[in-house]
Structures are given as structure tokens and as C-alpha cells.
Design an enzyme around this catalytic site. Structure first.
Site, mmCIF file in Angstrom:
data_model
loop_
_atom_site.group_PDB
_atom_site.id
_atom_site.type_symbol
_atom_site.label_atom_id
_atom_site.label_comp_id
_atom_site.label_asym_id
_atom_site.label_seq_id
_atom_site.Cartn_x
_atom_site.Cartn_y
_atom_site.Cartn_z
ATOM 1 N N LYS A 1 0.834 -1.198 0.000
ATOM 2 C CA LYS A 1 0.000 0.000 0.000
ATOM 3 C C LYS A 1 0.871 1.252 0.000
ATOM 4 O O LYS A 1 0.689 2.152 -0.810
ATOM 5 C CB LYS A 1 -0.903 -0.031 1.240
ATOM 6 C CG LYS A 1 -2.150 0.785 1.118
ATOM 7 C CD LYS A 1 -3.026 0.629 2.366
ATOM 8 C CE LYS A 1 -3.820 -0.668 2.353
ATOM 9 N NZ LYS A 1 -4.488 -0.932 3.630
ATOM 10 N N GLY B 1 -8.803 -7.501 3.804
ATOM 11 C CA GLY B 1 -9.631 -7.678 4.987
ATOM 12 C C GLY B 1 -8.896 -8.200 6.199
ATOM 13 O O GLY B 1 -9.485 -8.422 7.240
ATOM 14 N N HIS C 1 -15.892 -9.063 0.442
ATOM 15 C CA HIS C 1 -14.935 -10.018 0.990
ATOM 16 C C HIS C 1 -15.121 -11.393 0.357
ATOM 17 O O HIS C 1 -14.179 -12.033 -0.096
ATOM 18 C CB HIS C 1 -15.106 -10.100 2.506
ATOM 19 C CG HIS C 1 -14.232 -11.128 3.134
ATOM 20 N ND1 HIS C 1 -14.671 -12.403 3.394
ATOM 21 C CD2 HIS C 1 -12.933 -11.093 3.508
ATOM 22 C CE1 HIS C 1 -13.687 -13.093 3.922
ATOM 23 N NE2 HIS C 1 -12.615 -12.316 4.010
ATOM 24 N N CYS D 1 9.776 -38.158 -10.668
ATOM 25 C CA CYS D 1 8.472 -38.752 -10.947
ATOM 26 C C CYS D 1 7.581 -38.827 -9.705
ATOM 27 O O CYS D 1 6.504 -39.389 -9.739
ATOM 28 C CB CYS D 1 8.635 -40.129 -11.573
ATOM 29 S SG CYS D 1 9.443 -41.306 -10.474
ATOM 30 N N SER E 1 15.669 -41.384 -12.037
ATOM 31 C CA SER E 1 14.415 -40.660 -11.867
ATOM 32 C C SER E 1 14.173 -40.596 -10.366
ATOM 33 O O SER E 1 14.193 -41.624 -9.687
ATOM 34 C CB SER E 1 13.275 -41.396 -12.562
ATOM 35 O OG SER E 1 12.060 -40.729 -12.306
ATOM 36 N N MET F 1 -6.110 -6.867 7.838
ATOM 37 C CA MET F 1 -5.614 -5.904 8.804
ATOM 38 C C MET F 1 -6.629 -4.766 8.889
ATOM 39 O O MET F 1 -7.323 -4.478 7.949
ATOM 40 C CB MET F 1 -4.255 -5.358 8.356
ATOM 41 C CG MET F 1 -3.319 -6.422 7.840
ATOM 42 S SD MET F 1 -2.718 -7.521 9.110
ATOM 43 C CE MET F 1 -1.331 -6.586 9.649
ATOM 44 N N ARG G 1 -3.246 -1.443 -6.459
ATOM 45 C CA ARG G 1 -2.405 -2.627 -6.398
ATOM 46 C C ARG G 1 -2.755 -3.496 -7.599
ATOM 47 O O ARG G 1 -3.788 -3.276 -8.239
ATOM 48 C CB ARG G 1 -2.658 -3.402 -5.112
ATOM 49 C CG ARG G 1 -4.087 -3.870 -4.991
ATOM 50 C CD ARG G 1 -4.363 -4.494 -3.641
ATOM 51 N NE ARG G 1 -5.796 -4.696 -3.501
ATOM 52 C CZ ARG G 1 -6.409 -4.808 -2.338
ATOM 53 N NH1 ARG G 1 -5.742 -4.716 -1.218
ATOM 54 N NH2 ARG G 1 -7.702 -5.013 -2.282
ATOM 55 N N ARG H 1 -3.579 3.011 8.472
ATOM 56 C CA ARG H 1 -3.829 1.837 7.637
ATOM 57 C C ARG H 1 -2.624 0.913 7.661
ATOM 58 O O ARG H 1 -1.496 1.354 7.597
ATOM 59 C CB ARG H 1 -4.063 2.258 6.184
ATOM 60 C CG ARG H 1 -4.772 3.567 6.029
ATOM 61 C CD ARG H 1 -4.758 4.072 4.597
ATOM 62 N NE ARG H 1 -5.426 3.170 3.678
ATOM 63 C CZ ARG H 1 -5.445 3.360 2.364
ATOM 64 N NH1 ARG H 1 -4.792 4.381 1.815
ATOM 65 N NH2 ARG H 1 -6.083 2.508 1.591
ATOM 66 N N TYR I 1 13.780 -33.423 -16.993
ATOM 67 C CA TYR I 1 12.327 -33.371 -17.108
ATOM 68 C C TYR I 1 11.667 -33.529 -15.746
ATOM 69 O O TYR I 1 12.285 -33.993 -14.790
ATOM 70 C CB TYR I 1 11.809 -34.458 -18.061
ATOM 71 C CG TYR I 1 11.977 -35.865 -17.541
ATOM 72 C CD1 TYR I 1 10.995 -36.443 -16.717
ATOM 73 C CD2 TYR I 1 13.100 -36.630 -17.862
ATOM 74 C CE1 TYR I 1 11.151 -37.728 -16.225
ATOM 75 C CE2 TYR I 1 13.262 -37.903 -17.373
ATOM 76 C CZ TYR I 1 12.279 -38.452 -16.550
ATOM 77 O OH TYR I 1 12.431 -39.715 -16.052
HETATM 78 P P1 ADP Z 1 -7.790 -2.534 3.430
HETATM 79 O O1 ADP Z 1 -6.368 -2.893 3.356
HETATM 80 O O2 ADP Z 1 -8.597 -3.422 4.263
HETATM 81 O O3 ADP Z 1 -8.370 -2.263 2.083
HETATM 82 P P2 ADP Z 1 -7.532 0.297 3.726
HETATM 83 O O4 ADP Z 1 -6.431 0.847 4.520
HETATM 84 O O5 ADP Z 1 -7.355 0.350 2.268
HETATM 85 O O6 ADP Z 1 -7.840 -1.148 4.215
HETATM 86 O O7 ADP Z 1 -8.767 1.153 4.176
HETATM 87 C C1 ADP Z 1 -10.071 0.742 4.313
HETATM 88 C C2 ADP Z 1 -10.987 1.723 3.627
HETATM 89 O O8 ADP Z 1 -10.782 3.045 4.104
HETATM 90 C C3 ADP Z 1 -10.769 1.781 2.145
HETATM 91 O O9 ADP Z 1 -12.024 1.902 1.513
HETATM 92 C C4 ADP Z 1 -9.972 3.031 1.957
HETATM 93 O O10 ADP Z 1 -10.163 3.581 0.703
HETATM 94 C C5 ADP Z 1 -10.524 3.920 3.051
HETATM 95 N N1 ADP Z 1 -9.538 4.904 3.465
HETATM 96 C C6 ADP Z 1 -8.322 4.644 3.957
HETATM 97 N N2 ADP Z 1 -7.647 5.784 4.198
HETATM 98 C C7 ADP Z 1 -8.450 6.782 3.839
HETATM 99 C C8 ADP Z 1 -8.313 8.199 3.827
HETATM 100 N N3 ADP Z 1 -7.192 8.803 4.229
HETATM 101 N N4 ADP Z 1 -9.361 8.922 3.392
HETATM 102 C C9 ADP Z 1 -10.493 8.316 2.979
HETATM 103 N N5 ADP Z 1 -10.684 7.002 2.965
HETATM 104 C C10 ADP Z 1 -9.680 6.236 3.390
HETATM 105 MG MG MG Z 2 -7.778 -1.029 0.821
HETATM 106 MG MG MG Z 3 -9.829 -3.534 6.136
#
Ligand code: ADP
Ligand code: MG
Ligand code: MG
Length: 970
Positions: free
Chosen positions: A27, A106, A469, A863, A797, A108, A347, A97, A883
């Protein structure tokens, strides 16, 4: 200078870039990259993964320089945005984040709107003039912080989320349905009620000090690296614990500021089909995870184009820019604040196997990437999905005509699945253990459901979109998934699924059959048979012409590229002509293992086998073998006819004899009558053949040594078949493989028997054919003395199943009681019967080197089951094997893996999508390093050795050193 622990992103240029994923997490690295690309990213900073590692190494303590560096970065953010953190007039709010090196959807937890308290909320109202928005943000913050940091959350599956309960009560009180119907005053009350509940349940106050809030949130992110769902996810995806996570602190933008604000997620192409269309979902007046949480069903990106073309065109520009830059399908998160677009994450997009293959081929056609890139892009195991079943069309149409189509949801994970309904993940797991086929039906899924999802054939959810999710995880697992099926009324308590459709009411209970089509989104009551994928229809059933199947054509293209770039050959393990046919269709270049005894149970052959085993004298045994001979010859001839001029490795008799004998008294009596012997004789003989440890007993070449007439008969069957095939114009290439050799003398003994027969038959039949005699290396002693063994062998083999058992002293059949525990507790890195164990790998490597030291051209293959495992295949490449041999259906995977191994180790390519930079310094430690197995850990070095091997021995050492460092340093 103190170590840099905090990397800023924002302004014109970020401190980091996309190449720094190991340090900044995915990220953080991509946020930096997007800043550098001048895309609209709210400024912030990343605390590195090294801090996480330090934290866990030092009893959850931070490096002392961290505090100052965070403060400095925060001040820089304040200057850039023109707001102050904790300022009661105009507060800067942030999100905290997590972000690991590999994306962990989902897993963290993110905290939004941090910095709000009873004072700063007034500043927010002041600045925005929007009280409702301010309190909505505040209550979200308290809720998230309370859950994630203070851990006020349900502790059992029957408990409800305490915050959701309070919200529900509030909605009931106010007589409203949607969160959005709550007023500013309601939300303000919620904040206080939340805080009170926290105080009551936890006996602690909610922190008002923004600095304390931020510290708590950073701790929580680092701590979540070790929470159970993160650990489960890492295990399922082979992510090492040692990588750690980074933390991103980023200034907030708000999608919940009203109807001109919103939030969404999008893929630059369709992640299910791979089609080149913009694909995504959004919600207006919503924040953060609202879209993926499945609480409200979102709108499609296409709708945005109609409702807000200006917004859409801003997004479309970002889509183009990202694909042009990253040269891959990207997954983005965006927020629209008052009409202005911000990108919060990008990503490489997760995709189904079909999408992966289609996107790779399309991007080559679009000249975005090369064939080599395309090969590196596709996860070999994902090819399995292309071979997955689809519904029997006739049956499905009948079902629909009968009115059994009960609902339609989103086609979130393609393929067809049929099974019994279970409503919770634990029950699904239990049912799968009972060998039931399961469809997991949930209102929505959460990370806790991962194991149950893994155990199911398919997943059906009532809420949530294509990016929920359930959808995300299902696609990654290659599971069939229908999501967001809003017509379903699911009652977890009564374990019932209700749908009202066209005045009809369907009620399905736990255990009832249900079929879901993840390609169309259809949900159908009852069981529908599934049938082969299009690729199988083209290749095996030949019921579909290649020109009518786009799926097949794309698959075929990828396979042709794989074949172009791989240097290792692929063979198959097959015992029968029809298996050979399948294998050839999947690209086999020979048979690596034909287990002759697999045919012993067919028809009345078993009687001849038993007669042979129970014979008291040589004459009796020879008479019985004479009966077996025509069967064996016929089998081999069938195989030679299919395989034509390709090599066919046939293993002589291997299993302990008593496996073929009857153990029930009634059967023994029957056999006695048939063989004209007394029951007592039979019984005594069976007992005498009993072994305490058959795996290490009288089996393999030990049988052929004590009873050379068995080997002789088998050799006669092989070579008579070969002679006949040769006369029919087939350029046969039989290879006789002697199993379980431990000493070269054993091999010499058996080789003599085999060669004598070969020469006799060629003379008698007056034909010549090429044949070879070699051995399976599966006893550590043979590996340790491979130079001696090689003197008597024309090929090796590696039988890695037994080699693993014997090297580790681990019986595959008896390890079920403890091996799973070992793997779970990480006492060993993974199942050594799936992916080769590092020690077994070094034995293999050593045996290859020793063998080739006396016979430089010794042909070497593998094998064991491992021959179809991508990581093992990479190892085999680095160990210079000629192989790999695997089951027919894994051949596509093996072909692709072998090509990747060549590109990776001989050409130094990675699978990383990191945009190639001319001057990138540390690029060599990207994904390929991560992908590399424990076995292939030093694979770069090994690849260097491979090259060096062709050079003169005198300079070998220095070459190895040089090229190894060169590769690593690139
Ligand atoms: P995950 O890794 O679970 O996707 P994120 O860190 O991307 O978690 O954040 C969860 C949600 O919060 C995402 O929808 C993201 O876009 C939103 N979000 C994170 N940081 C900000 C921010 N600075 N302003 C607005 N929305 C945010
Ligand atoms: Mg995210
Ligand atoms: Mg999350």
C-alpha cells in the site's frame, strides 16, 4: 544519521516508490508511486516494515528514533494541508492503515477519521458547515477505534457486534431503516452511547488526546500482524511471518460529505472474465469500507458514467494512466470528496484463472507486455480453474424450465458448483470432513469464514458486491461464488434460506442441495451435474471445436509460449492407454512413470498374480508368470501405440507382495479352491508375507533380486511389446526403471537380467529398438552413492515420495495424526509431500551432481507427486533436471512453471509488476525472492552455478561467486 523509519508521500515527490514494497508494504509503496505519477493522492507517511520486525524482536517495543520521525512527518502533512492535528478550529484528520508486502484483503484493520474528539468535532462542523457529516465521521471513528484498538467486539459466533446493536436500537427508536436516515443529533448521541458502552464493558475511557489515539492505532496495526485471521491468511498464501507490515498514516478525504461525495473500488479490467472493460462499484455519501462490507449493495461504475459523467471521466483517466504505467490490471480504491476524485490505493488486481490468462494474452496483443511478461504473470496453480467443471447444460435448462431458478446474484467467482447448504463456516468445514460437497450460504462473509470457504465447493452471499470479501477471497481461492444475491432471506437461527419469487416461496434448509453458477450468477434449487471445462471438451472429449472456444484458444496460446521458453521437458505418470491420451493432449513429452502393478487388479489378472506370489517352487512361479505375461505385454503395447516415438519409463514390480493377497478368510478359502491348495497353506503363506514395516520390507528391486524370474517376465513383456510396435513402424523408446535401489550392486543385478532379455528378443524378433535401463533414486543410500549407482544406470528418476519418507523417517500414510499439527505450528514450513523439503532437495541436487560426475550426460528426471508442484519444479530447474513427470491434469501447470523457472533463473526475471526502472538499485529482491521456495532459497546462486557448470572447471569457483553477486545486486 539515524535510520530512516518513516517515508513521506505527498507534494510533488514521495520519499519512496513502487520498488520498495518489502520496506513500505504494498500500500505504502504504491501510494508513493502514485504521488510520483502526479495522481491525486491525499498526503501521508509510511512507517516501515523494519519497525514491525523490530517491534516483535524487542518484546513489542519501538526503535527510539521513531517518535521524532513520526512527529516530523506529521508536521510536514500539516504544512501541506494547512490544518493542524488536534486543532480545535480546523483539525487535520487521518487514517491509520496497515499495509503488508503482499496484499492481505480484509486481514488488517484500518481506522478512519482519527483525530476527532469532543472538541475537534466542533472544528470539523465549523469548517464544513455540515454537522451531520461531522458526527457521522465521529461515530465511525469511535466505532472503529473501539473495535480495532480497544477490542470491544463479539467473542463468539452467536454474539452480535456491540456497536451494531446500539445503532440498531437507535434506528428502531427513530423508526428508520437506513444508517443514512439518522440525523446529526442521532449520530451525536450514538457517539456518547458508544463511549459509555466502552467505559462500562472495558472499564476504560475512550482516548480524547489525538496523539494517544494515533499511538494506539499504530500499536493496533502492528499487533494485528499476529492476529488469528492474519495468521490463517498468511498460511493459506505462503506469506512468511518475518515480512512484517508497514503502517500508513494518511490525511483523510471524505466520501460521506453528502450526495456529491462517495467512495468506491474499481478494477481496470473485469477481474472475473478478464475482459477489457472498466469494472467497479461505488456508493454515494459513504465512507471507507461501506462498499466492500456488503452492508449496502453498491452501484456499478457504468451507472456512474450515466449519473456523473465528469466524475467518471476523471476515473477513466486514472485507469488509463495506471495501466500504461504498471502494465497490469490494477485494483483501485477511490473517494470522491465534493466532486473531486482522490485515489487511496492501487495494487495489482486479483483475478480468476481465466481472467489471468485472458489479460496476459490481451496485453501481449495490445503490446503492453511481452510474451515473457505474460508467462510470469500467470500463477501456475490458477490454470486449474480453467480446467474446472461447468454445469451440464441440458440439466440446467431443465431445472430452469421446472422453475428451480430461485434467484440471481453477481457472478463473482466463475465455475459451477453443486452441494449441500451450510450456513456457517464451521459447519461447512465439518461437512467437508465428512466428504460432503458444501455450498456455504452466508448473509455476508468475513475473514473468520476463510477456512469454511476453503472447505466449500461454492459460496453464496445475500449481500455485498463483486468486490465484497466473499467475492475477493473466493476468486483467489478459485472457488465458485455468487455474491450480493439480495432476494435471499437467510435465517441463521432456523438454518433456513427463503426466497419469494413469482408468488412462489422456496424454503431450503441446512443439508438441502443447491447449485450455483458463478459464471452467470444463477442460484438453482437442487443438484445439477457438472461437466468438463471447455478446454477439456476440446482436448479430451473432442466434443467442441477449438475455433468455437475462445477459452481454449487463449489457453493454447499461453501453453505455446510456455513451451517456447521452457528448457525442461514434461512427462506424465500414466499406467494406461487412455491416461496416455489425456496426457498427450495436455502436452506430455513422454511417460516418466508407468506403474506396472496398477494393472494387476483388472479382470482375472489378480488370480495369476496371486498364483505367482503363492507359488512354492520356481516351476510353479514361472507357470503363473506365464499367465501374466500376455496381459502385461498387451498393456505395454497399448501404451507404446499411444506414445509413439516418445520415451516411456516403465517401473518393474515395486509394492510388497502381500498387498495383492486376500486377507479375509472367505476370500482365502475361495483362492485355495481355485489354486487347488489347502486353506491352511494359503493362510500360512499370507501370514508369512506379513511385514511389520512393508514400506521398508521385501519390495522394489528386492523382489526382482530374490525372484529374478519376475523381472525377467516383465522385461520380456516390455520388449516383446516394443518389438511388435517397432515392426508396426513405431520408433519405440522403452526405459526400464528399477525401483528402490540402495546399492549399485542391486542395480547391476537387475540390469543384467533386463539387458539379457532385451538382446534375446531383438535377436529372436530380428528388430532393433532403442532402450535404456536406469533406476529410481528413492533410497537415501542411493543418493549418497549416486556416482557408483550412475555407473550402472542410463538414467535417474527421483521418486521423491519415498525419498521424502526415508529421508525424513516419515511415513506418508501414518503422518496424518501429527503432520497437520506440525504444519500449523510451523515446526516444519509446509507439507513435504506436496512441495519438496529442503533437505530432500539437497539430496536430489547432490545425487544429480555425483551421477553426472561419472556420466556427464546422465538423463535425470523426477516422478514423485512433487513433479507437478510449481515450487518443486523451480527447484528441479535449478538442479538441472532434464524433465519433470506429473499426473496428466497437472501438465499445463508443469509447462508454465518450467517456463517461469527458465525466465526467472536463467534470465533473472521477476513476477513483480514493479515498473521497470533503468536505474532501480534493489530490484532483484522483489517477488521472485518471495516466490522462491525454501528448497529454491539459494536458487539464484544455483542458477549461477548452472551457467558456470559449462565453463572450465578451473575458473568455476570465481565465476560462481561473480555471477551470484552480480545477479543479487541487480
Ligand atoms: P484494506 O487494506 O482493508 O483495504 P484500507 O487501509 O485500504 O484497508 O482502508 C479501508 C478503507 O478506508 C478503504 O475503503 C480506503 O479507501 C478507506 N480509506 C483509507 N484511508 C483513507 C483516507 N485517508 N481517506 C479516505 N478514505 C480512506
Ligand atoms: Mg484497501
Ligand atoms: Mg480492512
Amino acid at each position: 544519521m539515524p535510520k530512516k523509519l518513516v517515508y513521506y508521500f505527498g507534494g510533488k515527490k514521495a520519499d519512496g516508490d513502487a520498488a520498495m514494497k518489502p520496506l513500505l508494504g504494498g500500500k505504502g509503496a504504491n501510494l508513493a508511486e502514485m504521488v510520483n505519477l502526479k495522481l491525486p493522492v491525499p498526503p501521508g507517511f509510511t512507517i516501515t516494515t523494519e519497525v514491525c520486525t523490530h517491534y516483535y524482536k524487542n518484546n513489542r517495543k519501538y526503535p527510539k528514533e521513531l517518535r521524532d520521525q513520526v512527529k516530523a512527518a506529521l508536521s510536514r502533512m500539516e504544512r501541506e494541508i494547512g490544518k493542524k492535528f488536534g486543532d480545535k478550529n480546523d483539525p487535520l484528520l487521518v487514517s491509520v492503515r496497515s499495509g503488508a508486502r503482499a496484499s492481505m484483503p480484509g486481514m488488517m484493520d484500518t481506522i478512519l477519521n482519527l483525530g476527532l474528539n469532543d472538541e475537534t468535532v466542533h472544528g470539523l462542523i465549523e469548517m464544513t458547515g455540515n454537522e451531520r457529516f461531522a458526527y457521522d465521521s465521529y461515530r465511525r471513528f469511535v466505532q472503529m477505534y473501539g473495535d480495532v484498538v480497544m477490542e470491544m467486539r463479539p467473542h463468539s459466533k452467536n454474539e452480535r457486534d456491540p456497536f451494531e446493536l446500539i445503532i440498531e436500537n437507535k434506528k428502531r427508536d427513530r423508526g428508520v431503516k437506513m444508517d443514512t436516515d439518522l440525523t446529526a443529533e442521532d449520530l451525536k448521541e450514538l457517539v456518547q452511547e458508544f463511549k459509555l458502552e466502552i467505559k462500562i464493558r472495558l472499564g476504560r475511557e475512550f482516548p480524547e488526546d489525538p496523539m494517544e489515539q494515533i499511538n494506539g492505532a499504530v500499536d493496533a496495526v502492528f499487533n494485528s500482524w499476529m492476529n488469528e485471521r492474519a495468521i490463517v491468511y498468511r498460511k493459506l498464501n505462503n506469506i512468511p511471518e518475518s515480512w512484517g507490515t508497514a503502517v500508513n498514516v494518511q490525511s483523510m478525504v471524505f466520501g460521506n460529505m453528502g450526495e456529491s461525495s462517495g467512495t468506491g473500488v474499481a478494477f481496470t479490467r473485469d477481474p472475473a472474465s478478464g475482459e477489457n472493460v472498466f469494472y467497479g462499484e461505488y456508493l454515494m455519501n459513504a465512507q471507507g469500507e461501506d462498499v466492500v462490507a456488503g452492508i449496502r449493495t453498491p452501484l456499478t461504475i457504468a451507472t456512474l458514467n450515466q449519473q456523473n459523467p465528469d466524475m467518471y471521466s476523471q476515473l477513466e483517466k486514472v485507469r488509463k494512466a495506471l495501466e500504461r504505467h504498471y502494465k497490469d490490471m490494477m485494483d483501485i480504491e477511490f473517494t470522491i470528496q465534493d466532486g473531486k476524485l482522490y485515489i487511496l490505493q492501487c495494487r495489482v488486481g486479483k483475478r480468476t484463472g481465466s481472467a489471468a490468462v485472458k489479460i496476459a494474452v490481451d496485453m501481449v496483443n495490445e503490446k503492453l507486455i511481452s510474451e515473457r511478461d505474460a508467462i510470469m504473470r500467470i500463477e501456475p496453480d490458477q490454470l486449474n480453474q480453467l480446467l474446472r467443471p461447468i454445469f451440464d447444460n441440458v440439466e440446467k435448462e431443465t431445472a430452469i424450465k421446472q422453475g428451480r431458478l430461485i434467484a440471481k446474484g453477481l457472478n463473482a467467482g466463475p465455475g459451477a458448483a453443486t452441494g449441500r447448504i451450510y450456513f456457517n463456516a464451521g459447519d461447512a468445514e465439518d461437512a467437508a470432513v465428512r466428504k460432503e460437497k458444501v455450498i456455504l450460504v452466508r448473509i455476508e462473509t468475513s475473514p473468520e469464514d476463510i477456512k469454511g470457504m476453503n472447505a466449500s465447493e461454492g459460496i453464496l452471499t445475500a449481500r455485498g458486491g463483486m468486490t465484497s470479501h466473499a467475492a475477493l477471497v473466493a476468486r483467489q481461492m478459485g472457488k465458485v461464488c455468487v455474491a450480493g444475491c439480495g432476494d435471499l432471506e437467510i435465517d441463521y437461527e432456523t438454518r433456513e434460506l427463503k426466497v419469494v419469487r413469482d408468488d412462489k416461496c422456496f424454503v431450503l434448509k441446512e443439508g438441502d442441495w443447491l447449485s450455483i453458477d458463478g459464471t452467470t450468477g444463477e442460484v438453482i434449487e437442487g443438484k445439477i451435474h457438472t461437466k468438463e471445462s471447455e478446454i477439456l471438451q476440446v482436448l479430451l472429449e473432442k466434443s467442441l471445436k477449438p475455433e468455437y472456444s475462445e477459452t481454449f484458444q487463449i489457453y493454447d496460446k499461453v501453453m505455446s509460449w510456455a513451451d517456447k521458453y521452457r528448457t525442461m521437458k514434461v512427462r506424465t505418470n500414466a499406467d494406461q492407454p487412455d491416461q496416455c491420451r489425456n496426457a498427450l493432449a495436455f502436452g506430455a513429452q513422454g511417460i516418466g512413470l508407468c506403474r506396472t502393478e496398477h494393472m494387476f487388479f483388472g479382470g482375472d489378472r489378480i488370480n495369476a498374480v496371486r498364483e505367482m506370489i503363492l507359488a512354492d517352487t520356481l516351476a510353479e512361479r514361472e507357470a503363473a508368470l506365464e499367465k501374466l505375461f500376455p496381459y502385461q505385454k498387451e498393456d505395454f503395447l497399448g501404451i507404446f501405440r499411444e506414445m509413439k516415438d516418445l520415451p516411456v519409463t516403465i517401473r518393474t514390480l515395486d509394492p510388497p507382495l502381500h498387498e495383492f493377497l486376500p486377507h479375509k478368510e472367505s476370500e482365502q478359502k475361495e483362492l485355495a479352491t481355485m489354486l487347488n491348495k489347502s486353506f491352511d497353506d494359503i493362510k500360512a503363506k499370507v501370514e508369512s508375507l506379513h511385514e511389520f514395516n512393508p514400506m521398508m520390507g521385501h519390495r522394489g528391486c528386492r523382489l526382482g533380486i530374490v525372484y529374478p524370474e519376475i523381472t525377467a517376465m516383465q522385461a520380456r513383456a516390455i520388449f516383446s511389446a516394443a518389438a511388435e510396435a517397432r515392426k508396426a513402424g513405431i520408433d519405440v523408446k522403452p526405459e526400464v526403471m528399477i525401483p528402490l535401489v540402495g546399492t549399485s550392486s542391486e542395480l547391476e543385478h537387475q540390469t543384467k537380467v533386463v539387458r539379457k532379455i532385451a538382446e534375446e528378443i531383438m535377436a529372436a524378433e530380428d528388430v532393433k529398438f532403442e532402450y535404456h535401463v536406469g533406476t529410481m533414486i528413492e533410497v537415501p543410500r542411493a543418493a549418497l552413492t549416486a556416482d557408483e549407482v550412475a555407473a550402472a544406470a542410463e538414467f535417474f528418476s527421483f521418486g521423491t515420495n519415498d525419498l521424502t519418507q526415508l529421508t525424513m523417517g516419515l511415513s506418508r500414510d501414518d503422518s496424518g495424526t501429527f503432520l497437520p499439527y506440525y504444519i500449523e505450528k510451523e515446526i516444519i514450513p509446509g507439507d513435504p509431500f506436496i512441495s519438496i523439503d529442503p533437505a530432500v532437495a539437497s539430496l536430489v541436487k547432490m545425487a544429480v551432481d555425483k551421477g553426472r560426475s561419472v556420466k556427464p550426460k546422465l538423463k535425470v528426471g523426477i516422478c514423485g507427486e512433487h513433479g507437478g508442484d510449481p515450487r518443486t519444479i523451480h527447484f528441479c530447474h535449478t538442479a538441472n533436471l532434464d524433465y519433470v513427470s506429473c499426473s496428466p491434469f497437472r501438465l499445463p501447470i508443469a509447462r508454465l512453471s518450467a517456463a517461469q523457472a527458465h525466465l526467472m533463473y536463467d534470465e533473472g526475471r521477476g513476477t513483480s509488476n514493479t515498473p521497470v526502472k533503468k536505474k532501480a538499485k534493489k530490484a532483484a529482491v522483489k517477488k521472485p525472492a518471495a516466490k522462491r521456495t525454501t528448497a529454491g532459497k539459494s536458487a539464484v546462486k544455483k542458477a549461477a552455478v548452472r551457467k558456470a557448470a559449462v565453463k572450465k572447471a578451473a575458473v568455476r569457483k570465481s565465476v560462481v561467486k561473480k555471477s551470484a553477486t552480480r545477479k543479487r545486486g541487480r
